[in-house]
Design a protein around this motif. Structure first.
Motif, PDB file in Angstrom:
ATOM      1  N   CYS A 195       3.038   5.365   0.962  1.00  0.00           N
ATOM      2  CA  CYS A 195       3.078   6.421  -0.066  1.00  0.00           C
ATOM      3  C   CYS A 195       3.838   5.915  -1.286  1.00  0.00           C
ATOM      4  CB  CYS A 195       3.796   7.657   0.464  1.00  0.00           C
ATOM      5  SG  CYS A 195       3.325   8.187   2.115  1.00  0.00           S
ATOM      6  N   CYS A 198       2.249   3.775  -4.284  1.00  0.00           N
ATOM      7  CA  CYS A 198       1.606   4.490  -5.382  1.00  0.00           C
ATOM      8  C   CYS A 198       2.592   5.366  -6.149  1.00  0.00           C
ATOM      9  CB  CYS A 198       0.443   5.333  -4.860  1.00  0.00           C
ATOM     10  SG  CYS A 198      -1.022   4.331  -4.521  1.00  0.00           S
ATOM     11  N   HIS A 199       3.346   6.212  -5.419  1.00  0.00           N
ATOM     12  CA  HIS A 199       4.094   7.269  -6.112  1.00  0.00           C
ATOM     13  C   HIS A 199       5.461   6.832  -6.618  1.00  0.00           C
ATOM     14  CE1 HIS A 199       1.040  10.242  -5.598  1.00  0.00           C
ATOM     15  NE2 HIS A 199       0.968   9.981  -4.300  1.00  0.00           N
ATOM     16  N   SER A 213       1.047  10.019 -10.060  1.00  0.00           N
ATOM     17  CA  SER A 213       2.245  10.793 -10.373  1.00  0.00           C
ATOM     18  C   SER A 213       3.516  10.205  -9.784  1.00  0.00           C
ATOM     19  CB  SER A 213       2.059  12.240  -9.898  1.00  0.00           C
ATOM     20  OG  SER A 213       1.717  12.261  -8.531  1.00  0.00           O
ATOM     21  N   HIS A 221       6.008  22.920  -6.433  1.00  0.00           N
ATOM     22  CA  HIS A 221       4.925  23.849  -6.784  1.00  0.00           C
ATOM     23  C   HIS A 221       3.944  24.158  -5.663  1.00  0.00           C
ATOM     24  CE1 HIS A 221       3.562  19.757  -7.449  1.00  0.00           C
ATOM     25  NE2 HIS A 221       2.357  20.188  -7.147  1.00  0.00           N
ATOM     26  N   CYS A 242      -3.730  12.363   1.267  1.00  0.00           N
ATOM     27  CA  CYS A 242      -3.362  11.014   0.836  1.00  0.00           C
ATOM     28  C   CYS A 242      -3.337  10.045   2.021  1.00  0.00           C
ATOM     29  CB  CYS A 242      -2.030  11.014   0.080  1.00  0.00           C
ATOM     30  SG  CYS A 242      -2.227  11.377  -1.700  1.00  0.00           S
TER      31      CYS A 242
END
Ligand code: HEC
Ligand code: HEC
Length: 281
Positions: A195, A198-199, A213, A221, A242
């Motif tokens: 994870c 990418c993030h 992001s 949210h 994901c």
């Protein structure tokens, strides 16, 4: 405003394209020999810089659509009704104990997920609600990701809208936080991604028609309405999505590791106001 359907389609196919693209595969191959221990990445961009790039990249498309009317608002209203609906063998509703429209639960969601001694593990808000149904109402726990479960979770969470996320990783929560973090950094699946690659490492980078992001805002949210699902869903549904994109096997909702990872990710969002329901592509 009229919704530009073409724009939606382009953006949706962009997500699919990114996943299919060999672009990230080359990153994975390059990193494939790295050891299994956690190697923390320096975020490629700050969350402020990411926000700036997001605005440049997508404009205020999602904000505008959410203003037009977020379909999840209707789900939230159904959650409010469920809150005062009697269920189970004890003849109670949530409102019997937590006040009309949940007024005694204002702010409660800001500290979730948290450690729970009876579970010897991490308790998410969704899990707490089901514990109340079972133990305090004599009602059947709700199936995770069912419409009613999401609606109730969304309503209870909305009682903390605008209040700052403040989860603790002190004391007994700590080892679970560490496990969640390790999982976030673990390479998995046929593509050997994590994870964090990418993030964190490539956050803010463009990949064809997509912008990845920064994880700072990932937990503020949810539940959110997502165009791609044409439905309201939870943060853990996003985890599963994901995970599948990484060609790894998704874990069940509310499994130990997903709860640990939810704690880790919510901790990253500490200090941000809760804003539910979100609206995403
Ligand atoms: C019979 C009374 C009773 C009913 C009915 C009840 N609860 Fe609870 N709830 C409690 C008590 C007592 C606690 C405190 C923790 C505990 O004892 O488990 C609690 C804790 C909570 C919390 C955590 C509050 C915090 O500050 O951490 C939430 C959220 C919650 N309940 C939601 C619900 C929802 C949603 C329903 C309906 C599905 C519900 N409860 C039904 C008694 C009740
Ligand atoms: C190949 C790159 C990639 C990997 C690996 C990846 N994601 Fe994502 N993720 C994306 C993209 C692209 C999106 C949609 C655009 C965005 O918000 O970044 C996304 C969106 C998300 C979102 C929603 C963000 C929001 O603002 O609502 C969450 C949460 C998330 N991912 C969690 C994870 C978790 C947890 C893992 C590991 C199990 C993971 N991702 C692995 C690319 C990736």
């Amino acid at each position: 405003m009229t919704i530009d359907k073409e724009k939606i389609i382009v953006m949706l196919s962009a997500v699919a394209l990114l996943i299919a693209s060999g672009l990230f595969y080359s990153y994975a191959v390059a990193d494939a020999n790295a050891s299994d221990t956690i190697k923390e990445y320096k975020p490629s961009v700050s969350s402020q810089e990411y926000e700036k790039r997001y605005k440049e990249f997508y404009g205020n498309f999602t904000e505008q659509m959410a203003e037009e009317g977020n379909p999840a608002d209707l789900t939230l209203d159904d959650g409010r009704d469920l809150f005062s609906t009697v269920a189970g063998s004890k003849g109670k509703s949530c409102a019997s104990c937590h006040g009309k429209d949940g007024k005694k639960l204002k702010g409660a969601a800001t500290s979730y997920p948290k450690y729970d001694a009876s579970l010897k593990g991490i308790k998410t808000l969704a899990l707490q609600i089901n514990m109340c149904r079972k133990n305090k109402m004599g009602a059947k726990p709700m199936k995770y990701e069912s419409y009613d479960q999401l609606a109730l979770d969304l309503f209870v969470k909305s009682l903390s809208n605008g209040m700052l996320i403040n989860v603790s990783i002190n004391g007994p929560a700590r080892p679970f936080y560490e496990k969640g973090k390790a999982f976030y950094y673990k390479r998995m699946g046929q593509l050997n991604f994590s994870c964090a690659i990418c993030h964190v490492k490539y956050a803010g980078h463009k990949a064809r028609a997509n912008l990845i992001s920064n994880n700072r805002h990932h937990a503020d949210h949810w539940p959110s309405y997502r165009l791609k699902w044409a439905k309201t869903g939870s943060l853990q549904r996003r985890f599963r999505g994901c995970t599948k994109n990484m060609r790894a096997k998704p874990l069940p909702y509310q499994s130990d590791l997903y709860r640990d990872m939810e704690l880790y990710m919510t901790y990253i969002s500490n200090g941000l106001p809760i804003k539910v329901p979100g609206f995403r592509m």
